[in-house]
Design a protein around this motif. Sequence first.
Motif, PDB file in Angstrom:
ATOM      1  N   THR A   1       0.841  -1.192   0.151  1.00 53.85           N
ATOM      2  CA  THR A   1       0.032  -0.039  -0.083  1.00 53.85           C
ATOM      3  C   THR A   1       0.838   1.218   0.048  1.00 53.85           C
ATOM      4  O   THR A   1       0.636   2.005  -0.772  1.00 53.85           O
TER       5      THR A   1
ATOM      6  N   THR B   1       2.580   1.833  -3.462  1.00 56.45           N
ATOM      7  CA  THR B   1       1.570   2.235  -4.224  1.00 56.45           C
ATOM      8  C   THR B   1       1.147   4.023  -3.952  1.00 56.45           C
ATOM      9  O   THR B   1       1.274   4.706  -5.088  1.00 56.45           O
ATOM     10  N   ARG B   2       1.186   4.119  -2.904  1.00 59.42           N
ATOM     11  CA  ARG B   2       1.032   5.562  -2.647  1.00 59.42           C
ATOM     12  C   ARG B   2       2.145   6.327  -2.617  1.00 59.42           C
ATOM     13  O   ARG B   2       1.982   7.859  -2.616  1.00 59.42           O
TER      14      ARG B   2
END
Length: 90
Positions: free
Chosen positions: A32, A35-36
């Motif tokens: 996560t 991705t961010r």
Amino acid sequence: MLDKCDNRIGLIEKKAEYVDHALNQVKTDLATLTTRSVEFVTKGDLHKEVGLLHREIGLVHKEMSNQTKWMVSTILAAAALCMTVAKFWF
């Protein structure tokens, strides 16, 4: 004696399951964040944007100054015209 060993093996298996679950959670969190991280801003990006903001503020200040000068000039010209007209009438 065998019961104690079975208990210890059971505890070790539970701890191994917990560690496996925690590792999977860490992998999910890392994916996560990866991705961010594309959307994260660097110091260089911030300095560039601040520079652009300063330039825009300078342009707005210049425009306001020009507009103020124009308004004052117009008001003085209108006042002079009114005084001239009043002088001819009276």
